[in-house]
Design a protein around this motif. Structure first.
Motif, PDB file in Angstrom:
ATOM      1  N   UNK A 212       0.797  -1.217   0.000  1.00 63.24           N
ATOM      2  CA  UNK A 212       0.000   0.000   0.000  1.00 63.24           C
ATOM      3  C   UNK A 212       0.837   1.278   0.000  1.00 63.24           C
ATOM      4  N   UNK A 213       2.093   1.236   0.451  1.00 62.72           N
ATOM      5  CA  UNK A 213       2.900   2.445   0.502  1.00 62.72           C
ATOM      6  C   UNK A 213       3.238   2.963  -0.885  1.00 62.72           C
ATOM      7  N   UNK A 214       3.335   4.295  -1.009  1.00 60.67           N
ATOM      8  CA  UNK A 214       3.624   4.882  -2.312  1.00 60.67           C
ATOM      9  C   UNK A 214       4.993   4.428  -2.830  1.00 60.67           C
ATOM     10  N   UNK A 215       5.993   4.390  -1.946  1.00 59.42           N
ATOM     11  CA  UNK A 215       7.332   3.997  -2.373  1.00 59.42           C
ATOM     12  C   UNK A 215       7.304   2.583  -2.974  1.00 59.42           C
ATOM     13  N   UNK A 216       6.635   1.654  -2.295  1.00 57.69           N
ATOM     14  CA  UNK A 216       6.607   0.280  -2.792  1.00 57.69           C
ATOM     15  C   UNK A 216       5.727   0.136  -4.020  1.00 57.69           C
ATOM     16  N   UNK A 217       4.680   0.968  -4.124  1.00 55.47           N
ATOM     17  CA  UNK A 217       3.856   0.950  -5.345  1.00 55.47           C
ATOM     18  C   UNK A 217       4.662   1.430  -6.539  1.00 55.47           C
ATOM     19  N   UNK A 218       5.493   2.450  -6.323  1.00 53.14           N
ATOM     20  CA  UNK A 218       6.373   2.929  -7.401  1.00 53.14           C
ATOM     21  C   UNK A 218       7.360   1.837  -7.802  1.00 53.14           C
ATOM     22  N   UNK A 219       7.948   1.159  -6.807  1.00 52.92           N
ATOM     23  CA  UNK A 219       8.904   0.086  -7.100  1.00 52.92           C
ATOM     24  C   UNK A 219       8.232  -1.047  -7.865  1.00 52.92           C
ATOM     25  N   UNK A 220       7.009  -1.339  -7.512  1.00 53.27           N
ATOM     26  CA  UNK A 220       6.296  -2.405  -8.230  1.00 53.27           C
ATOM     27  C   UNK A 220       6.085  -2.036  -9.687  1.00 53.27           C
ATOM     28  N   UNK A 221       5.707  -0.782  -9.959  1.00 55.89           N
ATOM     29  CA  UNK A 221       5.531  -0.353 -11.352  1.00 55.89           C
ATOM     30  C   UNK A 221       6.851  -0.460 -12.116  1.00 55.89           C
ATOM     31  N   UNK A 222       7.943  -0.080 -11.462  1.00 52.16           N
ATOM     32  CA  UNK A 222       9.258  -0.156 -12.114  1.00 52.16           C
ATOM     33  C   UNK A 222       9.625  -1.612 -12.407  1.00 52.16           C
ATOM     34  N   UNK A 223       9.392  -2.502 -11.441  1.00 54.02           N
ATOM     35  CA  UNK A 223       9.725  -3.914 -11.639  1.00 54.02           C
ATOM     36  C   UNK A 223       8.869  -4.538 -12.737  1.00 54.02           C
ATOM     37  N   UNK A 224       7.596  -4.166 -12.790  1.00 55.44           N
ATOM     38  CA  UNK A 224       6.728  -4.719 -13.835  1.00 55.44           C
ATOM     39  C   UNK A 224       7.128  -4.195 -15.206  1.00 55.44           C
TER      40      UNK A 224
END
Length: 531
Positions: free
Chosen positions: A398-410
């Motif tokens: 749910x955190x913005x930082x981890x959501x950004x990382x998920x988009x980058x990884x995908x």
């Protein structure tokens, strides 16, 4: 007869009827009051003889709710008065209205039904209207009814044609395989244009309940994008139940107390429903004081919403198939990375360590040692990529930082490399949910554009929560820079427009410039908004 019957546009036909009636009876002023569908007043008022400046000073046109005009709606029979000011049904004139005494009113019927009334006042010379005037106006009213009937049929046919063309355009856009946000924006824009509304709004069910505004078509930047109408609203319950809601004045209707309706008048709220499933809602509000939606417009709008919902379902099914294919491909890539690539890297590392032990040259030992360290780092990065590939959408943190990382990884899978990233400031603590959701969507849009168009070999992502916006407010800035081919002249700008709309809806802005390649090649996209 020829003058009244020429042309098929309804409003110009009414203008010609007024002008012809004034000429026949030698009257100074003529008007036609179009009776509303509910017969509770006038839906339109076309006048002749009063100049534009005087009309502006008078202000609001008659609505037929009271006075002599209202009486003629309730009792549509010819009326001839020598002095209308003495008639008990008269309620006087507003300020700046020219004086009128002589009066002649005749109903206009279309296919036997009352369409409106033709009014004439002030016969030149001061004489009252006579029997000859009444007979002539009766004949004219009969011909006017035929002409109005033809004009209405023609207008209805043109209107249906426009709505059908709009439905075809929306269906084509939704099934063309483009961005889902582009398609929803097209639905909003077509709905606004076809219904002649001030705005077109598309809402989809929100994760936390209620309906979220996901697309807005308006003449000016809107702050509605991303807003959520709570599930407690009675309007939401009706729409999700598949019921269309029609409101004559959104600002005064207690059901419409949802935060953004104070500036609007007549409003249609239509469920996007197909095969018993409600996907969302389509809202088309008009400005305050404009005419309510007619029955024909309501029927056509409901049909348009149903067609758009069907196209949305088909597009969703198409995207689900594509998404499933992507997930299957990701699973295969993850297995290959784990079973083949990592094993080979391990074997290579062991061979290098063995060679390092057998070597007696210090420089060789040092170089081989560095190579082994690099292999260890590469193995860790591959394992991180495997984890990202195996992570499903429901596992998103749910955190913005981890959501950004998920988009980058995908994005790393279709790109063939992993974009670099850098965070500045307390991103998770400072940025609100609405801004964070729009920032992640903007990042997804920027990475998608880089993959599809840029042909980049390097992408840098920076999320900075310490910036100060031009208006002095604290904000967050997203920067996505690549070393690709840049934006070609005449190329599509729909993705960049999406970024601009999202930023402007929050009070921010978006822009683009040179990239990080040699001599400034590539593109840098900057998106920023207040917390």
């Amino acid at each position: 007869m020829r003058s009244v019957g020429s042309g098929l546009e309804l409003h110009s036909t009414l203008d010609r009827i007024c002008e012809t009636a004034a000429d026949l009876t030698d009257a100074r002023y003529a008007a036609i009051g179009v009776v509303a569908e509910d017969r509770e007043g006038l839906s339109d008022f076309v006048h002749h003889g009063v100049d534009a400046a005087t009309a502006r000073r008078i202000g609001r046109l008659p609505d037929g709710h009271k006075g002599l005009l209202g009486a003629l709606i309730r009792d549509p029979e010819p009326v001839r008065l020598a002095d209308l000011t003495t008639d008990p049904r008269s309620c006087g004139f507003p300020r700046h209205h020219p004086p009128m005494r002589r009066f002649l009113g005749v109903p206009i019927r279309v296919h036997g039904d009352i369409f409106g009334n033709l009014y004439l006042t002030e016969k030149r010379g001061g004489e009252p209207f006579n029997d000859h005037d009444l007979d002539m106006v009766r004949v004219l009213a009969t011909e006017a009814g035929i002409a109005v009937g033809n004009a209405r049929l023609y207008e209805a046919a043109r209107q249906r044609e426009r709505w059908i063309d709009g439905s075809v355009a929306v269906t084509t856009a939704l099934l063309s395989g483009g961005d889902a946000e582009d398609a929803l924006q097209i639905v909003a824009e077509h709905a606004r244009r076809l219904s002649r509304s001030a705005a077109g709004v598309v809402l989809l069910p929100a994760d936390e309940g209620g309906l979220e505004i996901v697309a807005v078509a308006s003449g000016r930047p809107s702050a509605l994008l991303g807003a959520v109408i709570p599930p407690e609203s009675g309007i939401v319950a009706e729409l999700l139940d598949g019921q269309a809601v029609f409101v004559d004045d959104a600002a005064d209707d207690p059901r419409m107390a949802i935060g953004f309706t104070h500036a609007y008048g007549p409003t249609m709220m239509l469920p996007l429903q197909s095969d018993g499933r409600v996907l969302g809602a389509l809202v088309t509000p008009r400005a305050r004081g404009e005419q309510p939606f007619r029955q024909t417009e309501r029927v056509l709008a409901v049909q348009f919403a149903s067609q758009a919902a069907l196209a949305l379902m088909m597009a969703e099914t198409q995207r689900d198939r594509e998404r499933l294919a992507v997930y299957e491909d990701r699973d295969r890539i993850a297995r290959d990375l784990h079973d083949l690539v990592i094993q080979r890297l391990f074997e290579t590392g062991m061979m290098l360590e063995s060679a390092q032990r057998r070597s007696v040259v210090p420089e060789v030992q040092e170089g081989v040692g560095k190579a082994v360290d690099e292999l260890d780092i590469t193995i860790q990065e591959i394992r991180t990529a495997i984890f990202a590939l195996e992570q499903g959408p429901a596992q998103a943190p749910s955190g913005l930082r981890t959501r950004v990382l998920r988009e980058i990884n995908m994005a790393a899978v279709p790109l063939g490399f992993r974009p670099s990233h850098h965070f500045v400031g307390a991103v998770d603590d400072l940025v609100g949910d609405l801004t964070g959701t729009n920032l992640v969507a903007a990042l997804r849009e920027a990475l998608s554009n880089a993959f599809r168009h840029a042909e980049a070999s390097r992408i840098d992502v920076v999320v900075d929560a310490t910036v100060t916006l031009p208006d002095g407010r604290p904000g967050i800035r997203l920067t996505v820079a690549d070393d690709g081919i840049g934006i070609p002249e005449g190329g599509r700008r729909s993705g960049l427009r999406n970024l601009e709309r999202r930023a402007e809806s929050l009070g921010g802005d978006s822009r683009y410039g040179p990239g990080i390649g040699d001599d400034g090649s590539g593109t840098t996209v900057v998106w920023q908004a207040p917390y």
